[in-house]
Design an enzyme around this catalytic site. Structure first.
Site, PDB file in Angstrom:
ATOM      1  N   LYS A  23      13.009  27.981  11.079  1.00  0.00           N
ATOM      2  CA  LYS A  23      12.092  28.884  11.803  1.00  0.00           C
ATOM      3  C   LYS A  23      12.870  29.829  12.723  1.00  0.00           C
ATOM      4  O   LYS A  23      12.647  31.039  12.719  1.00  0.00           O
ATOM      5  CB  LYS A  23      11.119  28.041  12.634  1.00  0.00           C
ATOM      6  CG  LYS A  23      10.410  28.798  13.746  1.00  0.00           C
ATOM      7  CD  LYS A  23       9.413  27.936  14.489  1.00  0.00           C
ATOM      8  CE  LYS A  23       9.916  27.261  15.736  1.00  0.00           C
ATOM      9  NZ  LYS A  23      10.087  28.093  16.915  1.00  0.00           N
ATOM     10  N   ASN A  24      13.779  29.248  13.512  1.00  0.00           N
ATOM     11  CA  ASN A  24      14.438  30.058  14.538  1.00  0.00           C
ATOM     12  C   ASN A  24      15.548  30.941  13.987  1.00  0.00           C
ATOM     13  O   ASN A  24      16.174  31.692  14.732  1.00  0.00           O
ATOM     14  CB  ASN A  24      14.946  29.158  15.677  1.00  0.00           C
ATOM     15  CG  ASN A  24      13.787  28.566  16.453  1.00  0.00           C
ATOM     16  OD1 ASN A  24      12.649  29.031  16.342  1.00  0.00           O
ATOM     17  ND2 ASN A  24      14.053  27.532  17.239  1.00  0.00           N
ATOM     18  N   ARG A  95       8.139  33.872  20.870  1.00  0.00           N
ATOM     19  CA  ARG A  95       9.151  34.576  21.667  1.00  0.00           C
ATOM     20  C   ARG A  95       9.778  35.730  20.887  1.00  0.00           C
ATOM     21  O   ARG A  95      10.809  36.262  21.288  1.00  0.00           O
ATOM     22  CB  ARG A  95      10.251  33.592  22.066  1.00  0.00           C
ATOM     23  CG  ARG A  95       9.746  32.388  22.831  1.00  0.00           C
ATOM     24  CD  ARG A  95       9.449  32.663  24.268  1.00  0.00           C
ATOM     25  NE  ARG A  95      10.623  32.977  25.043  1.00  0.00           N
ATOM     26  CZ  ARG A  95      10.582  33.424  26.290  1.00  0.00           C
ATOM     27  NH1 ARG A  95       9.429  33.610  26.894  1.00  0.00           N
ATOM     28  NH2 ARG A  95      11.687  33.693  26.953  1.00  0.00           N
ATOM     29  N   ASP A 120       5.957  28.588  23.929  1.00  0.00           N
ATOM     30  CA  ASP A 120       5.536  27.314  24.509  1.00  0.00           C
ATOM     31  C   ASP A 120       5.761  27.309  26.018  1.00  0.00           C
ATOM     32  O   ASP A 120       6.687  27.929  26.518  1.00  0.00           O
ATOM     33  CB  ASP A 120       6.350  26.183  23.877  1.00  0.00           C
ATOM     34  CG  ASP A 120       5.999  26.004  22.406  1.00  0.00           C
ATOM     35  OD1 ASP A 120       4.847  26.307  22.057  1.00  0.00           O
ATOM     36  OD2 ASP A 120       6.872  25.572  21.645  1.00  0.00           O
ATOM     37  N   ASP A 314      15.417  20.759  21.556  1.00  0.00           N
ATOM     38  CA  ASP A 314      14.280  20.581  20.640  1.00  0.00           C
ATOM     39  C   ASP A 314      14.281  19.205  19.967  1.00  0.00           C
ATOM     40  O   ASP A 314      13.324  18.850  19.288  1.00  0.00           O
ATOM     41  CB  ASP A 314      14.306  21.668  19.550  1.00  0.00           C
ATOM     42  CG  ASP A 314      14.221  23.055  20.138  1.00  0.00           C
ATOM     43  OD1 ASP A 314      13.503  23.228  21.130  1.00  0.00           O
ATOM     44  OD2 ASP A 314      14.889  23.971  19.619  1.00  0.00           O
ATOM     45  N   VAL A 336      18.276  22.320  29.646  1.00  0.00           N
ATOM     46  CA  VAL A 336      17.993  23.668  29.119  1.00  0.00           C
ATOM     47  C   VAL A 336      16.698  24.231  29.720  1.00  0.00           C
ATOM     48  O   VAL A 336      16.654  25.373  30.184  1.00  0.00           O
ATOM     49  CB  VAL A 336      17.929  23.659  27.576  1.00  0.00           C
ATOM     50  CG1 VAL A 336      17.625  25.051  27.037  1.00  0.00           C
ATOM     51  CG2 VAL A 336      19.243  23.144  26.997  1.00  0.00           C
TER      52      VAL A 336
HETATM   53  N1  EPU Z   1      16.500  32.036  30.372  1.00  0.00           N
HETATM   54  C1  EPU Z   1      16.565  32.775  31.508  1.00  0.00           C
HETATM   55  N2  EPU Z   1      16.484  34.140  31.402  1.00  0.00           N
HETATM   56  C2  EPU Z   1      16.374  34.763  30.205  1.00  0.00           C
HETATM   57  C3  EPU Z   1      16.310  33.997  29.027  1.00  0.00           C
HETATM   58  C4  EPU Z   1      16.383  32.618  29.149  1.00  0.00           C
HETATM   59  O1  EPU Z   1      16.665  32.232  32.622  1.00  0.00           O
HETATM   60  O2  EPU Z   1      16.315  36.005  30.167  1.00  0.00           O
HETATM   61  C5  EPU Z   1      16.537  30.564  30.474  1.00  0.00           C
HETATM   62  C6  EPU Z   1      15.209  29.938  29.992  1.00  0.00           C
HETATM   63  O3  EPU Z   1      14.249  29.946  31.003  1.00  0.00           O
HETATM   64  C7  EPU Z   1      15.629  28.548  29.571  1.00  0.00           C
HETATM   65  C8  EPU Z   1      17.053  28.780  29.060  1.00  0.00           C
HETATM   66  O4  EPU Z   1      17.486  30.033  29.569  1.00  0.00           O
HETATM   67  O5  EPU Z   1      15.669  27.717  30.713  1.00  0.00           O
HETATM   68  C9  EPU Z   1      17.181  28.762  27.556  1.00  0.00           C
HETATM   69  O6  EPU Z   1      16.402  29.804  27.006  1.00  0.00           O
HETATM   70  P1  EPU Z   1      16.847  30.567  25.674  1.00  0.00           P
HETATM   71  O7  EPU Z   1      16.721  32.030  25.921  1.00  0.00           O
HETATM   72  O8  EPU Z   1      18.148  30.027  25.216  1.00  0.00           O
HETATM   73  O9  EPU Z   1      15.721  30.091  24.666  1.00  0.00           O
HETATM   74  P2  EPU Z   1      14.798  30.989  23.735  1.00  0.00           P
HETATM   75  O10 EPU Z   1      15.600  31.999  23.025  1.00  0.00           O
HETATM   76  O11 EPU Z   1      13.587  31.424  24.465  1.00  0.00           O
HETATM   77  C10 EPU Z   1      15.197  29.492  21.623  1.00  0.00           C
HETATM   78  C11 EPU Z   1      14.314  28.741  20.665  1.00  0.00           C
HETATM   79  C12 EPU Z   1      13.765  27.494  21.316  1.00  0.00           C
HETATM   80  C13 EPU Z   1      14.928  26.621  21.770  1.00  0.00           C
HETATM   81  C14 EPU Z   1      15.849  27.432  22.701  1.00  0.00           C
HETATM   82  C15 EPU Z   1      17.089  26.673  23.116  1.00  0.00           C
HETATM   83  C16 EPU Z   1      13.392  30.498  19.320  1.00  0.00           C
HETATM   84  C17 EPU Z   1      12.213  31.306  18.935  1.00  0.00           C
HETATM   85  N3  EPU Z   1      13.206  29.612  20.279  1.00  0.00           N
HETATM   86  O12 EPU Z   1      14.346  29.866  22.705  1.00  0.00           O
HETATM   87  O13 EPU Z   1      13.046  26.803  20.310  1.00  0.00           O
HETATM   88  O14 EPU Z   1      14.440  25.501  22.436  1.00  0.00           O
HETATM   89  O15 EPU Z   1      16.265  28.643  22.044  1.00  0.00           O
HETATM   90  O16 EPU Z   1      17.821  26.296  21.996  1.00  0.00           O
HETATM   91  O17 EPU Z   1      14.476  30.647  18.763  1.00  0.00           O
HETATM   92  C18 EPU Z   1      11.260  25.604  19.366  1.00  0.00           C
HETATM   93  O18 EPU Z   1      11.700  25.932  18.257  1.00  0.00           O
HETATM   94  O19 EPU Z   1      10.357  24.770  19.527  1.00  0.00           O
HETATM   95  C19 EPU Z   1      11.824  26.243  20.559  1.00  0.00           C
HETATM   96  C20 EPU Z   1      11.227  26.227  21.753  1.00  0.00           C
END
Ligand code: EPU
Length: 467
Positions: A23-24, A95, A120, A314, A336
């Protein structure tokens, strides 16, 4: 009211399933395809809700998409952009919309409008790192706060220019957004402290085929050069390591044996180490990994979730369910997200012995040390689990509940199944094939009425039409 799952647990899962594409990775590659007007063909495309949502979003932007769900292939081509406005209804879904800024900025002079993000509820989930990085590349981005919702307005009328970007946390999304924008930025961009998750490497592989020059250095630095020419691409999506881990944990906790075709060893190292520590069995085979119960499961482990190559955040929710079936006391420290233990209350009601802590348990302090968030957890086992009526709050917690229900000998009823549909392909079919007693009760669908929002007024002001 959404569909329900009825699960009668207590049976060991046995058999073989095929892992789906990630998915991601897939959702990001669809967005990445918007960088050029060339045809991109994907294989191993997962039939899941988040891909469906992203395909619909791309179609609204102007993409032509042919998705052969039976063969898991998808062709996408975006000869020209019809709009650079992400309709409000997509913004609460996942996202992905924020990545449209990085992907579209090099392709259009129009404002890119992305209403406030969804995804989420795992914590505050800010996008400051995305915005700061894109601004460093020359993007003009402002946030308009309105009564009911807000939106990001972004453009790069004077073009994007390569820059050195230091992320103060290796955010997956911010790294992806920056890479997408940097492919069309003049010169060279360096992202320091970048995320290097396997899904990001899959994005880089795709972009290299598309025409980009991207290098990943040993110290989390990603170097992207301006791409001058784009090509047609054919790409096979990497396996979903979340799905693999989810079914692996079901196999071991139910005292069963499951072979997962397509499971990739390289993506699972941190997970397999913890499975071995608790006494779970696995055999890596040429075309997948077999997971099995191997006698008494022992607790006493300490897990710290982390960015890659650490233990994925995850994986932690189903792992906690697995730990309820081990003997002894284990610690999970979530580093995280600050708020990813919301599901624990329901597991406790099902019989799990879990306690939450605001401290960083286990030695290392993380950035949430002084924030008073419940981000550490102690779980003691073994505990028999009992059935319950459960409403799913998010995707991974949802799978943890399914797993808990598979362990409870009575019938559990699970609602908000849409969350699972977003990320798990044919969940009921796969679990049924493994011998689980699971049924989906289909409920009539509601059709939400379209209402005029503050965003429509903003669009009217900018002479843009929502699709
Ligand atoms: N963060 C910030 N500022 C930002 C962006 C992120 O402070 O501008 C913080 C977030 O608040 C969090 C941390 O950094 O505490 C990690 O966030 P990240 O940006 O790495 O996550 P994401 O890109 O929003 C993706 C996956 C998530 C997975 C995370 C970590 C997708 C669509 N989502 O989220 O997957 O948990 O990376 O590996 O790729 C899932 O598949 O269920 C899921 C939630």
């Amino acid at each position: 009211m959404g569909d329900l799952l009825k699960i009668k647990g207590g049976k060991p899962l046995q058999g073989q399933i095929k892992a789906a594409g990630a998915k991601n990775a897939m959702t990001k590659l669809l967005v990445a395809s918007l960088l050029s007007d060339k045809k991109c063909t994907f294989h191993n495309v997962p039939n899941i809700g988040d891909v469906e949502i992203t395909v619909n979003l791309c179609r609204e932007i102007g993409s032509e998409v042919q998705w052969d769900k039976k063969n898991h292939t998808l062709e996408i081509v975006t000869h020209e952009l019809k709009t650079s406005y992400v309709p409000q209804r997509y913004s609460g879904s996942n996202r992905i919309p924020i990545l449209m800024i990085g992907a579209l900025m090099g392709r259009t002079d129009e404002d890119i409008i992305v209403p406030t993000l969804g995804g989420d509820m795992l914590g505050s989930r800010p996008v400051d790192l995305h915005i700061n990085a894109l601004q460093k590349l020359g993007a003009h981005i402002e946030y308009r706060d309105m009564k009911k919702e807000g939106a990001y307005l972004a453009h790069a009328h004077h073009g994007l220019k390569g820059a050195v970007i230091n992320l103060n946390y290796p955010s997956v999304g911010a790294t992806e957004n920056t890479i997408l924008a940097a492919v069309r930025a003049k010169g060279t961009t360096l992202i320091r402290n970048a995320a290097i998750e396997p899904e990001i490497i899959d994005l880089i592989l795709f972009l290299q085929k598309l025409g980009a020059n991207i290098m990943v250095d040993v110290d989390r630095t990603i170097c992207i050069q301006h791409a001058h020419q784009f090509h047609e691409v054919e790409h096979t999506i990497m396996t979903d390591r979340n799905e693999v881990a989810s079914y692996a944990m079901c196999a071991i906790s139910t005292k069963g044996r499951v072979f997962i075709e397509g499971a990739e060893h390289l993506q699972m190292i941190a997970f397999l180490n913890k499975i071995r520590e608790i006494g779970g069995g696995f055999t890596v085979k040429p075309n997948g990994i077999e997971f099995f119960h191997n006698g008494l499961l022992k607790g006493g482990v300490h897990i710290e979730t982390d960015v890659h190559p650490g233990f994925m955040t995850d994986w932690q929710q189903p792992f906690v369910v697995l730990l309820t079936q081990t003997s002894g006391c284990s610690i999970i420290h979530e580093t995280v997200y600050e708020n990813r233990f919301g599901y624990a209350a329901t597991l406790k009601e099902m019989g799990a012995d879990i306690e939450l802590f605001t401290q960083c348990l286990g030695g290392k302090t993380c950035r949430f040390a002084a924030c008073n968030h419940h981000h550490s957890l102690v779980v003691k086992g073994p505990s028999p689990l009992h059935a319950k009526e459960i409403a799913i709050p998010d995707l991974r917690a949802g799978f943890a509940y399914v797993m808990a229900a598979l362990l409870a000998p009575e019938v559990s009823t699970i609602s908000n199944v849409d969350f699972l549909d977003r990320g798990y392909e044919d969940l009921v079919g796969k679990l049924t094939a493994l011998g689980a007693d699971i049924t989906r009760v289909v409920q009539p669908k509601k059709h939400p009425e379209k209402t005029k929002t503050a965003l429509h007024h903003l669009l009217a002001e900018k002479s843009l039409t929502p699709v």
